[in-house]
Design a protein around this motif. Structure first.
Motif, PDB file in Angstrom:
ATOM      1  N   VAL A 194       0.846  -1.199   0.000  1.00 28.59           N
ATOM      2  CA  VAL A 194       0.000   0.000   0.000  1.00 28.59           C
ATOM      3  C   VAL A 194       0.879   1.246   0.000  1.00 28.59           C
ATOM      4  CG1 VAL A 194      -1.693   1.300   1.339  1.00 28.59           C
ATOM      5  CG2 VAL A 194      -1.935  -1.170   1.105  1.00 28.59           C
ATOM      6  N   LYS A 195       1.954   1.217   0.770  1.00 31.86           N
ATOM      7  CA  LYS A 195       2.871   2.359   0.798  1.00 31.86           C
ATOM      8  C   LYS A 195       3.472   2.599  -0.587  1.00 31.86           C
ATOM      9  CE  LYS A 195       4.414   2.136   5.595  1.00 31.86           C
ATOM     10  NZ  LYS A 195       5.586   1.921   6.459  1.00 31.86           N
ATOM     11  N   GLU A 196       3.905   1.531  -1.252  1.00 32.27           N
ATOM     12  CA  GLU A 196       4.491   1.681  -2.589  1.00 32.27           C
ATOM     13  C   GLU A 196       3.472   2.217  -3.591  1.00 32.27           C
ATOM     14  OE1 GLU A 196       7.557   1.585  -3.966  1.00 32.27           O
ATOM     15  OE2 GLU A 196       8.145   1.504  -1.853  1.00 32.27           O
ATOM     16  N   GLU A 197       2.229   1.750  -3.512  1.00 30.57           N
ATOM     17  CA  GLU A 197       1.184   2.264  -4.405  1.00 30.57           C
ATOM     18  C   GLU A 197       0.958   3.750  -4.164  1.00 30.57           C
ATOM     19  OE1 GLU A 197      -2.306  -0.115  -3.902  1.00 30.57           O
ATOM     20  OE2 GLU A 197      -1.349  -1.919  -4.699  1.00 30.57           O
ATOM     21  N   CYS A 198       0.963   4.157  -2.895  1.00 27.32           N
ATOM     22  CA  CYS A 198       0.785   5.578  -2.571  1.00 27.32           C
ATOM     23  C   CYS A 198       1.966   6.396  -3.082  1.00 27.32           C
ATOM     24  CB  CYS A 198       0.623   5.763  -1.070  1.00 27.32           C
ATOM     25  SG  CYS A 198      -0.932   5.135  -0.428  1.00 27.32           S
ATOM     26  N   ARG A 199       3.161   5.882  -2.894  1.00 25.07           N
ATOM     27  CA  ARG A 199       4.342   6.608  -3.386  1.00 25.07           C
ATOM     28  C   ARG A 199       4.316   6.724  -4.906  1.00 25.07           C
ATOM     29  NH1 ARG A 199       7.555   3.052   0.516  1.00 25.07           N
ATOM     30  NH2 ARG A 199       7.582   4.305   2.402  1.00 25.07           N
ATOM     31  N   ASP A 200       3.858   5.680  -5.580  1.00 28.56           N
ATOM     32  CA  ASP A 200       3.737   5.747  -7.039  1.00 28.56           C
ATOM     33  C   ASP A 200       2.717   6.791  -7.460  1.00 28.56           C
ATOM     34  OD1 ASP A 200       5.667   3.836  -7.429  1.00 28.56           O
ATOM     35  OD2 ASP A 200       4.249   2.185  -7.728  1.00 28.56           O
ATOM     36  N   SER A 201       1.665   6.950  -6.679  1.00 28.89           N
ATOM     37  CA  SER A 201       0.639   7.933  -7.030  1.00 28.89           C
ATOM     38  C   SER A 201       1.140   9.359  -6.850  1.00 28.89           C
ATOM     39  CB  SER A 201      -0.624   7.720  -6.181  1.00 28.89           C
ATOM     40  OG  SER A 201      -0.398   8.125  -4.848  1.00 28.89           O
ATOM     41  N   TRP A 202       2.219   9.547  -6.097  1.00 28.78           N
ATOM     42  CA  TRP A 202       2.787  10.885  -5.946  1.00 28.78           C
ATOM     43  C   TRP A 202       3.387  11.378  -7.249  1.00 28.78           C
ATOM     44  CZ3 TRP A 202       5.851   9.726  -0.852  1.00 28.78           C
ATOM     45  CH2 TRP A 202       4.948   9.575   0.201  1.00 28.78           C
ATOM     46  N   GLY A 203       3.715  10.477  -8.162  1.00 31.09           N
ATOM     47  CA  GLY A 203       4.194  10.859  -9.482  1.00 31.09           C
ATOM     48  C   GLY A 203       5.650  11.257  -9.551  1.00 31.09           C
ATOM     49  N   VAL A 204       6.442  10.881  -8.584  1.00 36.43           N
ATOM     50  CA  VAL A 204       7.857  11.249  -8.615  1.00 36.43           C
ATOM     51  C   VAL A 204       8.764  10.022  -8.598  1.00 36.43           C
ATOM     52  CG1 VAL A 204       7.516  13.518  -7.582  1.00 36.43           C
ATOM     53  CG2 VAL A 204       7.908  11.553  -6.110  1.00 36.43           C
ATOM     54  N   SER A 205       8.197   8.849  -8.772  1.00 37.01           N
ATOM     55  CA  SER A 205       9.009   7.631  -8.708  1.00 37.01           C
ATOM     56  C   SER A 205      10.035   7.587  -9.841  1.00 37.01           C
ATOM     57  CB  SER A 205       8.124   6.393  -8.732  1.00 37.01           C
ATOM     58  OG  SER A 205       7.342   6.365  -9.896  1.00 37.01           O
ATOM     59  N   THR A 206       9.694   8.101 -11.004  1.00 35.27           N
ATOM     60  CA  THR A 206      10.638   8.117 -12.124  1.00 35.27           C
ATOM     61  C   THR A 206      11.816   9.023 -11.822  1.00 35.27           C
ATOM     62  OG1 THR A 206       8.811   7.751 -13.640  1.00 35.27           O
ATOM     63  CG2 THR A 206      10.860   8.540 -14.590  1.00 35.27           C
ATOM     64  N   VAL A 207      11.532  10.182 -11.259  1.00 35.21           N
ATOM     65  CA  VAL A 207      12.603  11.132 -10.943  1.00 35.21           C
ATOM     66  C   VAL A 207      13.509  10.569  -9.861  1.00 35.21           C
ATOM     67  CG1 VAL A 207      13.086  13.441 -10.041  1.00 35.21           C
ATOM     68  CG2 VAL A 207      11.207  13.101 -11.633  1.00 35.21           C
ATOM     69  N   THR A 208      12.932   9.970  -8.829  1.00 34.98           N
ATOM     70  CA  THR A 208      13.765   9.410  -7.762  1.00 34.98           C
ATOM     71  C   THR A 208      14.577   8.215  -8.268  1.00 34.98           C
ATOM     72  OG1 THR A 208      11.901   8.086  -6.974  1.00 34.98           O
ATOM     73  CG2 THR A 208      12.279  10.201  -5.890  1.00 34.98           C
ATOM     74  N   ALA A 209      14.006   7.414  -9.151  1.00 32.40           N
ATOM     75  CA  ALA A 209      14.750   6.287  -9.709  1.00 32.40           C
ATOM     76  C   ALA A 209      15.921   6.795 -10.560  1.00 32.40           C
ATOM     77  CB  ALA A 209      13.836   5.400 -10.538  1.00 32.40           C
TER      78      ALA A 209
END
Length: 147
Positions: A61-76
């Motif tokens: 659930v935490k990962e899904e929420c973090r993905d919804s923040w829309g910054v996972s590509t930038v952090t990766a």
């Protein structure tokens, strides 16, 4: 639109704070589920188990929420850049060869484009270029050049 941009920038630069808020929100949600099961007459341990099953995996659930923040590509990309710099720092010989190769490649492309730009993309510096002729040595025919 500005609110979305603000939220994404906040998620990018204040990730620790948002993670803490997310943990608190999930904890409250889990407590609420446990309370609902307790009110329905379910024993304490069973209420906790059912609440965890209803919520699903906490980390998922935490990962899904973090993905919804829309910054996972930038952090990766940021993590990949950090890793790449660490690897380059560990092997200076490879780093110097890579930099030299890039410099030669950029220089060669610059020369090739400069030549193509001068010969192909810019018009010839002559008036009436459509009337220029090409004369072959040893031949008697003249051909009209077209550009």
């Amino acid at each position: 639109m500005l609110a979305d941009l603000y939220y994404r920038l906040r998620a990018l630069f204040f990730r620790g704070r948002l993670d803490a808020e997310l943990d608190e929100e999930l904890r409250r949600h889990l407590e609420h589920e446990v309370d609902q099961h307790r009110r329905a007459g379910v024993p304490e341990e069973e209420a906790h188990r059912r609440a965890r099953l209803a919520l699903g995996g906490i980390e998922q659930v935490k990962e899904e929420c973090r993905d919804s923040w829309g910054v996972s590509t930038v952090t990766a990309m940021w993590r990949d850049l950090q890793y790449g710099l660490r690897v380059l720092r560990k092997s200076p010989a490879f780093t110097s060869v890579a930099i030299a190769s890039l410099a030669l490649g950029v220089g060669a492309n610059t020369v090739a484009f400069s030549i193509a730009n001068a010969l192909v993309f810019r018009p010839l510096p002559f008036p009436k270029t459509e009337q220029l002729y090409f004369v072959q040595p040893g031949g008697e025919t003249a051909l009209t050049m077209s550009f």
